[in-house]
Design a protein around this motif. Structure first.
Motif, PDB file in Angstrom:
ATOM      1  N   ASP A   1      20.008  82.303  19.701  1.00 30.39           N
ATOM      2  CA  ASP A   1      20.584  82.216  21.054  1.00 30.39           C
ATOM      3  C   ASP A   1      19.538  81.854  22.121  1.00 30.39           C
ATOM      4  OD1 ASP A   1      19.136  84.545  21.330  1.00 30.39           O
ATOM      5  OD2 ASP A   1      20.847  85.841  21.793  1.00 30.39           O
ATOM      6  N   GLY A   2      18.298  81.552  21.693  1.00 32.60           N
ATOM      7  CA  GLY A   2      17.274  81.128  22.656  1.00 32.60           C
ATOM      8  C   GLY A   2      16.441  82.274  23.203  1.00 32.60           C
ATOM      9  N   TYR A   3      16.833  83.506  22.897  1.00 36.09           N
ATOM     10  CA  TYR A   3      16.042  84.669  23.317  1.00 36.09           C
ATOM     11  C   TYR A   3      15.115  85.089  22.181  1.00 36.09           C
ATOM     12  CZ  TYR A   3      18.992  85.263  27.401  1.00 36.09           C
ATOM     13  OH  TYR A   3      19.630  85.077  28.600  1.00 36.09           O
ATOM     14  N   HIS A   4      14.128  85.904  22.534  1.00 37.25           N
ATOM     15  CA  HIS A   4      13.220  86.453  21.528  1.00 37.25           C
ATOM     16  C   HIS A   4      13.575  87.907  21.279  1.00 37.25           C
ATOM     17  CE1 HIS A   4      11.101  82.941  23.031  1.00 37.25           C
ATOM     18  NE2 HIS A   4      10.363  82.961  21.923  1.00 37.25           N
ATOM     19  N   GLU A   5      13.442  88.300  20.029  1.00 38.52           N
ATOM     20  CA  GLU A   5      13.649  89.699  19.678  1.00 38.52           C
ATOM     21  C   GLU A   5      12.440  90.481  20.220  1.00 38.52           C
ATOM     22  OE1 GLU A   5      16.489  90.292  18.297  1.00 38.52           O
ATOM     23  OE2 GLU A   5      16.205  92.439  17.955  1.00 38.52           O
ATOM     24  N   LEU A   6      12.719  91.502  21.022  1.00 45.08           N
ATOM     25  CA  LEU A   6      11.617  92.232  21.667  1.00 45.08           C
ATOM     26  C   LEU A   6      11.537  93.678  21.206  1.00 45.08           C
ATOM     27  CD1 LEU A   6      11.940  91.392  25.502  1.00 45.08           C
ATOM     28  CD2 LEU A   6      10.700  90.131  23.741  1.00 45.08           C
ATOM     29  N   VAL A   7      10.322  94.212  21.257  1.00 47.60           N
ATOM     30  CA  VAL A   7      10.143  95.658  21.341  1.00 47.60           C
ATOM     31  C   VAL A   7       9.228  95.860  22.533  1.00 47.60           C
ATOM     32  CG1 VAL A   7       9.054  97.671  20.315  1.00 47.60           C
ATOM     33  CG2 VAL A   7      10.512  96.228  18.919  1.00 47.60           C
TER      34      VAL A   7
ATOM     35  N   LEU B   1      23.925  89.946  33.034  1.00 50.82           N
ATOM     36  CA  LEU B   1      23.217  89.276  34.137  1.00 50.82           C
ATOM     37  C   LEU B   1      21.790  88.887  33.764  1.00 50.82           C
ATOM     38  CD1 LEU B   1      24.602  91.632  36.890  1.00 50.82           C
ATOM     39  CD2 LEU B   1      24.976  89.158  36.839  1.00 50.82           C
ATOM     40  N   GLY B   2      21.140  89.692  32.917  1.00 52.67           N
ATOM     41  CA  GLY B   2      19.756  89.386  32.515  1.00 52.67           C
ATOM     42  C   GLY B   2      19.198  90.494  31.647  1.00 52.67           C
ATOM     43  N   SER B   3      18.171  90.148  30.866  1.00 48.28           N
ATOM     44  CA  SER B   3      17.629  91.078  29.875  1.00 48.28           C
ATOM     45  C   SER B   3      17.015  92.328  30.513  1.00 48.28           C
ATOM     46  CB  SER B   3      16.547  90.387  29.056  1.00 48.28           C
ATOM     47  OG  SER B   3      17.025  89.155  28.562  1.00 48.28           O
ATOM     48  N   ASP B   4      16.474  92.192  31.741  1.00 51.31           N
ATOM     49  CA  ASP B   4      15.773  93.320  32.374  1.00 51.31           C
ATOM     50  C   ASP B   4      16.656  94.121  33.318  1.00 51.31           C
ATOM     51  OD1 ASP B   4      13.443  92.536  31.096  1.00 51.31           O
ATOM     52  OD2 ASP B   4      12.663  91.430  32.823  1.00 51.31           O
TER      53      ASP B   4
ATOM     54  N   GLY C   1      16.244  94.625  21.129  1.00 47.50           N
ATOM     55  CA  GLY C   1      17.159  93.488  21.253  1.00 47.50           C
ATOM     56  C   GLY C   1      16.446  92.437  22.080  1.00 47.50           C
ATOM     57  N   ARG C   2      17.103  91.944  23.152  1.00 49.82           N
ATOM     58  CA  ARG C   2      16.349  91.042  24.045  1.00 49.82           C
ATOM     59  C   ARG C   2      15.768  91.833  25.212  1.00 49.82           C
ATOM     60  NH1 ARG C   2      19.963  89.256  28.209  1.00 49.82           N
ATOM     61  NH2 ARG C   2      22.064  89.955  27.735  1.00 49.82           N
ATOM     62  N   GLY C   3      15.763  93.161  25.079  1.00 46.19           N
ATOM     63  CA  GLY C   3      15.186  94.048  26.086  1.00 46.19           C
ATOM     64  C   GLY C   3      16.229  94.922  26.750  1.00 46.19           C
TER      65      GLY C   3
ATOM     66  N   SER D   1       7.054  80.956  35.796  1.00 47.26           N
ATOM     67  CA  SER D   1       8.435  80.938  35.318  1.00 47.26           C
ATOM     68  C   SER D   1       8.503  81.651  33.965  1.00 47.26           C
ATOM     69  CB  SER D   1       8.908  79.490  35.194  1.00 47.26           C
ATOM     70  OG  SER D   1       9.702  79.328  34.043  1.00 47.26           O
ATOM     71  N   THR D   2       9.387  82.626  33.859  1.00 54.59           N
ATOM     72  CA  THR D   2       9.505  83.387  32.602  1.00 54.59           C
ATOM     73  C   THR D   2       9.811  82.482  31.407  1.00 54.59           C
ATOM     74  OG1 THR D   2      10.139  85.360  33.821  1.00 54.59           O
ATOM     75  CG2 THR D   2      10.737  85.315  31.495  1.00 54.59           C
ATOM     76  N   PRO D   3      10.828  81.593  31.496  1.00 56.25           N
ATOM     77  CA  PRO D   3      11.081  80.710  30.349  1.00 56.25           C
ATOM     78  C   PRO D   3       9.860  79.875  29.971  1.00 56.25           C
ATOM     79  CG  PRO D   3      12.902  80.586  31.899  1.00 56.25           C
ATOM     80  CD  PRO D   3      11.836  81.414  32.561  1.00 56.25           C
ATOM     81  N   ALA D   4       9.076  79.443  30.975  1.00 48.84           N
ATOM     82  CA  ALA D   4       7.888  78.626  30.688  1.00 48.84           C
ATOM     83  C   ALA D   4       6.849  79.442  29.924  1.00 48.84           C
ATOM     84  CB  ALA D   4       7.297  78.092  31.999  1.00 48.84           C
ATOM     85  N   VAL D   5       6.706  80.716  30.250  1.00 54.50           N
ATOM     86  CA  VAL D   5       5.717  81.555  29.562  1.00 54.50           C
ATOM     87  C   VAL D   5       6.169  81.827  28.126  1.00 54.50           C
ATOM     88  CG1 VAL D   5       4.518  83.781  29.583  1.00 54.50           C
ATOM     89  CG2 VAL D   5       4.895  82.555  31.734  1.00 54.50           C
ATOM     90  N   TYR D   6       7.457  82.106  27.941  1.00 58.46           N
ATOM     91  CA  TYR D   6       7.965  82.281  26.561  1.00 58.46           C
ATOM     92  C   TYR D   6       7.772  81.000  25.752  1.00 58.46           C
ATOM     93  CZ  TYR D   6      10.106  86.938  26.870  1.00 58.46           C
ATOM     94  OH  TYR D   6      10.307  88.280  26.951  1.00 58.46           O
ATOM     95  N   ALA D   7       8.026  79.860  26.391  1.00 58.00           N
ATOM     96  CA  ALA D   7       7.873  78.577  25.680  1.00 58.00           C
ATOM     97  C   ALA D   7       6.412  78.358  25.286  1.00 58.00           C
ATOM     98  CB  ALA D   7       8.383  77.426  26.553  1.00 58.00           C
TER      99      ALA D   7
HETATM  100  O1  C5P Z   1      17.523  87.446  30.335  1.00 59.44           O
HETATM  101  P1  C5P Z   1      16.827  86.651  31.382  1.00 59.44           P
HETATM  102  O2  C5P Z   1      17.751  85.645  32.044  1.00 59.44           O
HETATM  103  O3  C5P Z   1      16.101  87.478  32.380  1.00 59.44           O
HETATM  104  O4  C5P Z   1      15.715  85.810  30.630  1.00 59.44           O
HETATM  105  C1  C5P Z   1      15.013  84.771  31.257  1.00 59.44           C
HETATM  106  C2  C5P Z   1      14.382  83.880  30.219  1.00 59.44           C
HETATM  107  O5  C5P Z   1      13.338  84.584  29.541  1.00 59.44           O
HETATM  108  C3  C5P Z   1      15.306  83.427  29.115  1.00 59.44           C
HETATM  109  O6  C5P Z   1      15.986  82.268  29.480  1.00 59.44           O
HETATM  110  C4  C5P Z   1      14.330  83.153  27.970  1.00 59.44           C
HETATM  111  O7  C5P Z   1      13.680  81.925  28.135  1.00 59.44           O
HETATM  112  C5  C5P Z   1      13.282  84.226  28.187  1.00 59.44           C
HETATM  113  N1  C5P Z   1      13.526  85.446  27.370  1.00 59.44           N
HETATM  114  C6  C5P Z   1      13.341  85.372  25.998  1.00 59.44           C
HETATM  115  N2  C5P Z   1      13.543  86.500  25.237  1.00 59.44           N
HETATM  116  C7  C5P Z   1      13.904  87.658  25.800  1.00 59.44           C
HETATM  117  C8  C5P Z   1      14.092  87.750  27.194  1.00 59.44           C
HETATM  118  C9  C5P Z   1      13.887  86.620  27.964  1.00 59.44           C
HETATM  119  O8  C5P Z   1      13.002  84.323  25.454  1.00 59.44           O
HETATM  120  N3  C5P Z   1      14.093  88.724  25.040  1.00 59.44           N
END
Ligand code: C5P
Length: 300
Positions: A21-27, A133-136, A150-152, A176-182
């Motif tokens: 789904d484009g997100y990363h699995e987090l702990v 709305l968002g992972s955080d 999960g994704r947080g 940018s958060t997506p840029a840092v994950y990328a």
């Molecule tokens: O969930 P949120 O919209 O705050 O996430 C912003 C971006 O951070 C996502 O589009 C994705 O690029 C990255 N992200 C991720 N994995 C997560 C949380 C955020 O890759 N667990």
């Protein structure tokens, strides 16, 4: 109706593989600190819809793309009320700083509109809406110190003793958060990425309120990516270390840096020391844990 909501730092940010789904699995271990935004909501005339105003120097869009605006809309849709509301955001959390400021405003807007519209939505439902709305966003509702998986968005409380003291070095320009994950994915392209696990050393440090142990256990898998995009942050981390911080880390996706110190006096020393290096434009002292989004004043 005024709701105050804290910023977060991640004491641990373990980034697992990229999911379908484009997100990363987090702990991750979230920690709420007393740098707060206030979201004030007022009833608007019927049919007026949602409006939003930013107060302060924040360069954030005050329109339907703002996460707080979307939060009001999502809650209205879920509960079948007309979203006639004026939102005002008083910004103190750095924008695009890795401290979940936008997510905080969304969480505050959920709590504020829930109170304004007298919905009494239960915590679990608010957390569910928050996750859309968002992972955080769920953590900004929750506050304290908590493990996110999960994704947080899936939270478990952490038993933490005492108060931790922090100095934050705030960069002028966000990341940018997506840029840092990328960038993280790019740097790890040739590595096998395992599922992250909670740091037992960190849990022990938190349980015993041992700032030194917490300092040693701070870990962020996004740090190399943030440093790759902003190499100058490395010098500031080094300066914090030289000036006696118990630990220093990139906060979330950065570029804010968080340094842990033993007490308030050490925080003041480190803040002054960091400013005098000339490497940092702005520092803030903070402590945590603090509660999540809550009503601080109800106008009658
Ligand atoms: O969930 P949120 O919209 O705050 O996430 C912003 C971006 O951070 C996502 O589009 C994705 O690029 C990255 N992200 C991720 N994995 C997560 C949380 C955020 O890759 N667990």
């Amino acid at each position: 109706m005024t709701v105050r909501v804290p910023a977060k730092i991640n004491l641990q940010l373990g980034v697992g593989p990229l999911r379908a789904d484009g997100y990363h699995e987090l702990v991750t271990v979230f920690h709420a600190v007393n740098i707060c935004d206030d979201v004030i909501v007022e009833a608007a005339t019927p049919g007026a819809g949602i409006s939003l105003e930013m107060v302060g120097e924040a360069s954030v869009a005050a329109d339907a793309t703002n996460l707080a605006w979307r939060a009001a809309q999502v809650l209205a849709d879920a509960s079948g009320v007309d979203p006639d509301v004026h939102l005002q955001i008083h910004k103190r959390i750095p924008v695009a700083g890795g401290m979940a400021g936008g997510s905080a405003d969304a969480a505050a807007a959920l709590v504020a509109c829930d109170a304004l519209w007298r919905l009494s939505t239960d915590r679990a439902e608010l957390a569910r809406l928050a996750a859309t709305l968002g992972s955080d966003v769920p953590f900004a509702l929750h506050g304290g110190t908590a493990i996110g998986t999960g994704r947080g968005e899936q939270l478990t409380d952490v038993l933490a003793r005492g108060t931790l003291h922090w100095v934050l070095a705030i960069a002028e320009e966000g990341l940018s958060t997506p840029a840092v994950y990328a960038e993280c994915d790019r740097l790890r392209a040739d590595e096998r990425v395992d599922d992250p696990v909670v740091s037992e050393a960190l849990m022990q440090g938190l349980r015993s309120g041992d700032a030194q142990a917490v300092g040693r256990a701070l870990a962020n898998d996004l740090q190399s990516a943030a440093l790759s995009l902003r190499p100058e942050l490395g010098q500031v981390l080094q300066a914090g270390d030289d000036l006696g911080a118990l630990g220093g880390i990139v906060s979330g996706s950065g570029p804010t840096l968080a340094f842990i110190v033993a007490d308030e006096e050490r925080a003041l020393d480190l803040a002054v020391g960091l400013m005098s290096t000339g490497l940092v434009r702005s520092v803030k002292r903070a402590h945590g844990p603090v509660p999540g989004a809550k009503v601080v004043n109800e106008r009658l």
